[in-house]
Every structure is written in structure tokens, then in C-alpha cells.
Motif scaffolding. Structure first.
Motif, PDB file in Angstrom:
ATOM      1  N   ARG A  25       0.812  -1.214   0.000  1.00 11.08           N
ATOM      2  CA  ARG A  25       0.000   0.000   0.000  1.00 11.08           C
ATOM      3  C   ARG A  25       0.844   1.264   0.000  1.00 11.08           C
ATOM      4  O   ARG A  25       0.329   2.357   0.131  1.00 11.08           O
ATOM      5  CB  ARG A  25      -0.913   0.033   1.244  1.00 11.08           C
ATOM      6  N   ASN A  26       2.151   1.124  -0.142  1.00 13.62           N
ATOM      7  CA  ASN A  26       3.050   2.256  -0.031  1.00 13.62           C
ATOM      8  C   ASN A  26       4.026   2.255  -1.196  1.00 13.62           C
ATOM      9  O   ASN A  26       4.655   1.242  -1.475  1.00 13.62           O
ATOM     10  CB  ASN A  26       3.808   2.151   1.305  1.00 13.62           C
ATOM     11  N   ALA A  39      -3.254   3.899  -4.363  1.00 14.37           N
ATOM     12  CA  ALA A  39      -2.241   4.952  -4.291  1.00 14.37           C
ATOM     13  C   ALA A  39      -2.518   6.047  -5.321  1.00 14.37           C
ATOM     14  O   ALA A  39      -2.294   7.230  -5.052  1.00 14.37           O
ATOM     15  CB  ALA A  39      -0.844   4.361  -4.493  1.00 14.37           C
TER      16      ALA A  39
END
Length: 143
Positions: A25-26, A39
Motif C-alpha cells: 500500500r506504499n 495509491a
């Protein structure tokens, strides 16, 4: 900020080169295909509601289909526009999300290449679902 297909596509392009990581998720630590869509939405100023509990391969995805609606994407059909989010099935029990860039291809998290890439795809068969962030009159194209 007004959210439109072009903004979503540009936000997705900004993720190219990010590492791949299942449930990622990053941008710095890694993204999977849901992570790319989330994102990109976050890059447009949207708060993202993430699904949990899926695997790289899933026999059924019905419980995760609400991800799109929970995040402001509307189901659509027809010509694919820049910024459309597409759901395909590249293999048995494997489902995959991509963000359309137009004639320039699609942004997606490529597990084999271990990063987020932009690629031209010859076919999206089967195209299982198509979502759009807005209903503006952007240029469309046929695949």
C-alpha cells in the motif's frame, strides 16, 4: 481537488518504477494491483478504503468487488478512457487491476517484473469489469 480520469492516470504514471509487494500500500515499500489503484486515488487527494484478506490467486472475488464503489469508482461499459480502472483475469484464479493511460498503455503492478510498469496490452480478454471516476467527456478509444 476535482478528480477526473486524467488526474487518476497521471497519479498512476507517477507510481511507475515502484516495487511490487503483495498487499503493498506504499509506493516506497511496494504496491500490488489494488495498491496501485488506491495509491493513484490517494495521489488525487482521495481517502482510500482498502480491502483485506485476498491472495495472489483467488477462486472468487465477489467479496472484494465493493472496493471500487467504496472508493468513488462507478461501473461503466464501452470504450476505455484514460483513467479507467479495469479488472481482468490473466490466468486461472488470478484477477488483476490496471489503470488505462490511453494509447500509451496501462499502468499496473507486475508481479513477475517485481515493479509497477506501463505496458501496451494486446488484449484485455476477458475484461471482467470497468470503472470510471467521473462521467466527463474525455477522449475515448477502441482496443
Amino acid at each position: 481537488m476535482s478528480l477526473c480520469g486524467d488526474a487518476l492516470a497521471q497519479a498512476a504514471q507517477n507510481l511507475i518504477g515502484s516495487p511490487f509487494r503483495l498487499h503493498g500500500r506504499n509506493r516506497e515499500t511496494g504496491l500490488d494491483c489494488i495498491g496501485v489503484v488506491g495509491a493513484a486515488l490517494a495521489g488525487c487527494g482521495r481517502q482510500v478504503r482498502w480491502p483485506e484478506g485476498y491472495r495472489l490467486r483467488n477462486s472468487g472475488i465477489a467479496r472484494w468487488m465493493q472496493f471500487a464503489g467504496m472508493n468513488g469508482l462507478q461501473s461503466c461499459t464501452g470504450n476505455i478512457r484514460r483513467g479507467d480502472v479495469l479488472l481482468t483475469r490473466p490466468g486461472p484464479a488470478q484477477h488483476h487491476l490496471l489503470i488505462a493511460l490511453g494509447a500509451d498503455g496501462f499502468v499496473h503492478a507486475h508481479a513477475g517484473l517485481r515493479r509497477v510498469v506501463c505496458q501496451q496490452l494486446v488484449t484485455l480478454d476477458p475484461l471482467l469489469a470497468q470503472w470510471r471516476i467521473d462521467s466527463d467527456q474525455e477522449q475515448t478509444w477502441q482496443l
